[in-house]
Design a protein around this motif. Structure first.
Motif, PDB file in Angstrom:
ATOM      1  N   GLY A  55      38.145  37.543 -33.303  1.00  0.00           N
ATOM      2  CA  GLY A  55      37.709  37.204 -34.645  1.00  0.00           C
ATOM      3  C   GLY A  55      37.088  35.825 -34.719  1.00  0.00           C
ATOM      4  N   ILE A  56      37.632  34.882 -33.975  1.00  0.00           N
ATOM      5  CA  ILE A  56      37.076  33.530 -33.964  1.00  0.00           C
ATOM      6  C   ILE A  56      35.721  33.516 -33.251  1.00  0.00           C
ATOM      7  N   CYS A  57      35.609  34.271 -32.163  1.00  0.00           N
ATOM      8  CA  CYS A  57      34.318  34.360 -31.464  1.00  0.00           C
ATOM      9  C   CYS A  57      33.240  34.933 -32.370  1.00  0.00           C
ATOM     10  N   ASN A  58      33.626  35.878 -33.222  1.00  0.00           N
ATOM     11  CA  ASN A  58      32.679  36.469 -34.155  1.00  0.00           C
ATOM     12  C   ASN A  58      32.099  35.430 -35.111  1.00  0.00           C
ATOM     13  N   ALA A  59      32.895  34.403 -35.421  1.00  0.00           N
ATOM     14  CA  ALA A  59      32.444  33.359 -36.343  1.00  0.00           C
ATOM     15  C   ALA A  59      31.396  32.447 -35.732  1.00  0.00           C
ATOM     16  N   THR A  60      31.107  32.589 -34.423  1.00  0.00           N
ATOM     17  CA  THR A  60      30.086  31.752 -33.795  1.00  0.00           C
ATOM     18  C   THR A  60      28.681  32.293 -34.008  1.00  0.00           C
ATOM     19  N   THR A  61      28.547  33.452 -34.651  1.00  0.00           N
ATOM     20  CA  THR A  61      27.218  34.038 -34.835  1.00  0.00           C
ATOM     21  C   THR A  61      26.238  33.085 -35.517  1.00  0.00           C
ATOM     22  N   PRO A  62      26.623  32.375 -36.600  1.00  0.00           N
ATOM     23  CA  PRO A  62      25.669  31.424 -37.189  1.00  0.00           C
ATOM     24  C   PRO A  62      25.244  30.332 -36.227  1.00  0.00           C
ATOM     25  N   LEU A  63      26.130  29.958 -35.301  1.00  0.00           N
ATOM     26  CA  LEU A  63      25.774  28.923 -34.331  1.00  0.00           C
ATOM     27  C   LEU A  63      24.709  29.429 -33.369  1.00  0.00           C
ATOM     28  N   TRP A  64      24.893  30.658 -32.868  1.00  0.00           N
ATOM     29  CA  TRP A  64      23.868  31.249 -32.006  1.00  0.00           C
ATOM     30  C   TRP A  64      22.557  31.406 -32.768  1.00  0.00           C
ATOM     31  N   GLY A  65      22.660  31.826 -34.031  1.00  0.00           N
ATOM     32  CA  GLY A  65      21.447  31.993 -34.835  1.00  0.00           C
ATOM     33  C   GLY A  65      20.702  30.691 -35.018  1.00  0.00           C
ATOM     34  N   MET A  66      21.458  29.624 -35.246  1.00  0.00           N
ATOM     35  CA  MET A  66      20.842  28.305 -35.389  1.00  0.00           C
ATOM     36  C   MET A  66      20.154  27.890 -34.097  1.00  0.00           C
ATOM     37  N   LEU A  67      20.823  28.122 -32.978  1.00  0.00           N
ATOM     38  CA  LEU A  67      20.253  27.769 -31.682  1.00  0.00           C
ATOM     39  C   LEU A  67      18.973  28.554 -31.416  1.00  0.00           C
ATOM     40  N   SER A  79       9.898  29.479 -36.240  1.00  0.00           N
ATOM     41  CA  SER A  79       9.240  28.186 -36.393  1.00  0.00           C
ATOM     42  C   SER A  79       9.273  27.680 -37.824  1.00  0.00           C
ATOM     43  N   GLU A  80       9.359  28.605 -38.826  1.00  0.00           N
ATOM     44  CA  GLU A  80       9.367  28.172 -40.216  1.00  0.00           C
ATOM     45  C   GLU A  80      10.741  27.669 -40.649  1.00  0.00           C
ATOM     46  N   ASP A  81      11.739  27.828 -39.808  1.00  0.00           N
ATOM     47  CA  ASP A  81      13.099  27.447 -40.155  1.00  0.00           C
ATOM     48  C   ASP A  81      13.433  26.139 -39.449  1.00  0.00           C
ATOM     49  N   ARG A  82      12.896  25.044 -39.952  1.00  0.00           N
ATOM     50  CA  ARG A  82      13.033  23.761 -39.283  1.00  0.00           C
ATOM     51  C   ARG A  82      14.458  23.235 -39.373  1.00  0.00           C
ATOM     52  N   PRO A  83      14.990  22.756 -38.254  1.00  0.00           N
ATOM     53  CA  PRO A  83      16.348  22.216 -38.288  1.00  0.00           C
ATOM     54  C   PRO A  83      16.382  20.835 -38.935  1.00  0.00           C
ATOM     55  N   THR A  84      17.485  20.508 -39.553  1.00  0.00           N
ATOM     56  CA  THR A  84      17.717  19.174 -40.076  1.00  0.00           C
ATOM     57  C   THR A  84      18.768  18.503 -39.219  1.00  0.00           C
ATOM     58  N   ARG A  85      18.977  17.229 -39.446  1.00  0.00           N
ATOM     59  CA  ARG A  85      20.002  16.515 -38.677  1.00  0.00           C
ATOM     60  C   ARG A  85      21.391  17.091 -38.958  1.00  0.00           C
ATOM     61  N   GLU A 128      11.728  39.974 -52.086  1.00  0.00           N
ATOM     62  CA  GLU A 128      12.577  39.158 -51.244  1.00  0.00           C
ATOM     63  C   GLU A 128      12.596  39.655 -49.808  1.00  0.00           C
ATOM     64  N   ARG A 129      12.528  38.734 -48.855  1.00  0.00           N
ATOM     65  CA  ARG A 129      12.719  39.074 -47.454  1.00  0.00           C
ATOM     66  C   ARG A 129      14.135  38.723 -47.074  1.00  0.00           C
ATOM     67  N   VAL A 130      14.796  39.638 -46.443  1.00  0.00           N
ATOM     68  CA  VAL A 130      16.213  39.429 -46.129  1.00  0.00           C
ATOM     69  C   VAL A 130      16.435  39.386 -44.637  1.00  0.00           C
ATOM     70  N   GLY A 131      17.124  38.375 -44.196  1.00  0.00           N
ATOM     71  CA  GLY A 131      17.489  38.294 -42.790  1.00  0.00           C
ATOM     72  C   GLY A 131      18.954  37.959 -42.673  1.00  0.00           C
ATOM     73  N   THR A 132      19.287  36.848 -42.004  1.00  0.00           N
ATOM     74  CA  THR A 132      20.686  36.506 -41.835  1.00  0.00           C
ATOM     75  C   THR A 132      20.858  35.009 -41.824  1.00  0.00           C
ATOM     76  N   THR A 133      22.080  34.564 -41.640  1.00  0.00           N
ATOM     77  CA  THR A 133      22.367  33.141 -41.570  1.00  0.00           C
ATOM     78  C   THR A 133      21.802  32.597 -40.271  1.00  0.00           C
ATOM     79  N   ASP A 134      20.538  32.351 -40.260  1.00  0.00           N
ATOM     80  CA  ASP A 134      19.882  31.877 -39.045  1.00  0.00           C
ATOM     81  C   ASP A 134      20.095  32.875 -37.930  1.00  0.00           C
ATOM     82  N   GLY A 135      20.204  34.101 -38.262  1.00  0.00           N
ATOM     83  CA  GLY A 135      20.437  35.095 -37.247  1.00  0.00           C
ATOM     84  C   GLY A 135      21.854  35.587 -37.235  1.00  0.00           C
ATOM     85  N   THR A 136      22.593  35.382 -38.312  1.00  0.00           N
ATOM     86  CA  THR A 136      23.956  35.846 -38.273  1.00  0.00           C
ATOM     87  C   THR A 136      24.044  37.344 -38.319  1.00  0.00           C
TER      88      THR A 136
END
Length: 378
Positions: free
Chosen positions: A112-124, A131-137, A366-374
């Motif tokens: 269950g905890i590993c599953n919570a890393t999906t937003p992190l992978w999506g961000m990476l 390219s349109e999803d620019r990262p911030t600090r 609306e275009r629907v995706g995920t939490t940076d790939g979640t």
């Protein structure tokens, strides 16, 4: 409970509506959190591929009934079905199977905890693929914090002692598959014109066909069927994959994707509590501490820049809508129903829904995706 937009109460009685979505929100978090327990119990009586096939089969049955009741049509066009086939593999067939194999050797709490890393992978991945999803600090910091949390959960300073490396890697790979799948969906399934329920049902149905082909090649029929594992697989599919998607759809339609996305952060907490209480899984200090760090990092990766005034109109600002996570990799369809400004980009488990838990709609919608790939999800 119907996933369609609920009846609008009179202005004098808003309380029932608020209570209604909060109850469904809680039920959704419970279902997706308990999904990891269902997987663990299911693998005690069936092979991992059989658990996944049963999960998808019962999930498809629930969504098929919903399609019939709503008299919805399946998507049209070979191109759409081709993309749905890939999405079904990345968001359902592959991660569901990986989680089932992972829980042969790791506790449901860790899964269950590993599953919570999906937003992190999506961000990476978004640093390269979107390219349109620019990262911030802040978001970059969230990425680093999140992976520090992963190392804390695994006890990296102890050389990962006591942790099955293979099982943990499979669970992390499942979460990575969710992230890849959502990026793929965001790029290929926008503007299909099909309804969210139609796309979701078709995707899960295609994943069921994929497992129907693979499962007989790698497994044989069990000599006996125990009741408890069978009930766990039925609950995993009918509740965690089918009904949870309908719940997510209704919550997003009522309160919007921003609020609905918060369900992702309750899932590992519930999964951990359920694993300890029901399966007597052991919990050391670094597991909850690491999970909290992971969730903090995941939340930071979902932050967005404040909208800036339009260079010409001056007072016209764009509205940033956060992406909707799903643990089961299918419920991002739901976000298209929320009332949002023209052309926002909305980005998500079971996985649950959200997911489960996928972009659709025509131009101007609306275009629907995920939490940076979640979120999803398992």
């Amino acid at each position: 409970m119907s996933p369609a937009a609920p009846p609008t109460p009179s202005p004098a009685s808003p309380a029932p509506r608020l209570l209604d979505w909060r109850v469904r929100f809680g039920v959704l978090a419970l279902i997706w959190g308990f999904s990891f327990v269902f997987i663990k119990v299911g693998t005690e009586g069936f092979a991992p591929f059989q658990v996944t096939f049963g999960r998808l089969l019962f999930g498809t049955a629930v969504l098929a009934v919903a399609l019939v009741v709503k008299r919805d049509r399946l998507p049209r066009g070979a191109r759409v079905w081709g993309h749905l086939t890939v999405a079904a593999f990345l968001l359902n067939a592959l991660p569901f199977s990986l989680f089932a194999y992972a829980e042969l050797t790791i506790p449901s709490t860790l899964a269950g905890i590993c599953n919570a890393t999906t937003p992190l992978w999506g961000m990476l991945l978004s640093l390269v693929a979107l390219s349109e999803d620019r990262p911030t600090r802040v978001r970059a910091a969230g990425l680093g914090i999140g992976f520090v949390g992963v190392l804390t959960v695994l006890g990296a300073w102890q050389g990962f002692s006591g942790v099955d490396v293979t099982g943990t890697a499979l669970a992390l790979l499942a979460s990575f598959s969710y992230a890849v799948g959502w990026i793929y969906v965001r790029r290929t399934l926008s503007g299909t014109g099909a309804s969210n329920l139609s796309l979701a049902g078709s995707q899960v149905g295609l994943a069921t066909l994929q497992l129907a082909i693979v499962t007989p090649l790698f497994t044989s029929l069990p000599t006996s069927v125990d009741v408890l594992p069978l009930l766990a697989v039925i609950a995993l599919g009918a509740l965690g994959t089918g009904y949870a998607m309908l719940l997510q759809y209704g919550v997003v339609a009522e309160v919007g994707p921003t609020t609905a996305a918060m369900v992702t952060y309750f899932i590992p907490v519930i999964a951990t509590a359920a694993g300890v209480a029901l399966l007597d899984e052991q919990l050391t200090w670094n597991t909850p501490v690491g999970a909290l760090i992971v969730l903090t990092g995941a939340a930071l990766t979902q932050s967005r820049r404040k909208p800036h005034p339009h260079p010409v109109a001056g007072n016209t600002a764009t509205t940033a809508v956060p992406r909707t996570p799903t643990p089961d990799g299918a419920t991002a369809f739901a976000a298209r129903t929320a009332a949002t400004p023209p052309t926002p980009v909305v980005g998500t488990t079971d996985g649950t829904l959200t997911h489960p838990v996928v972009g659709n709609r025509s131009a101007g919608a609306e275009r629907v995706g995920t939490t940076d790939g979640t979120p999803c999800r398992t």
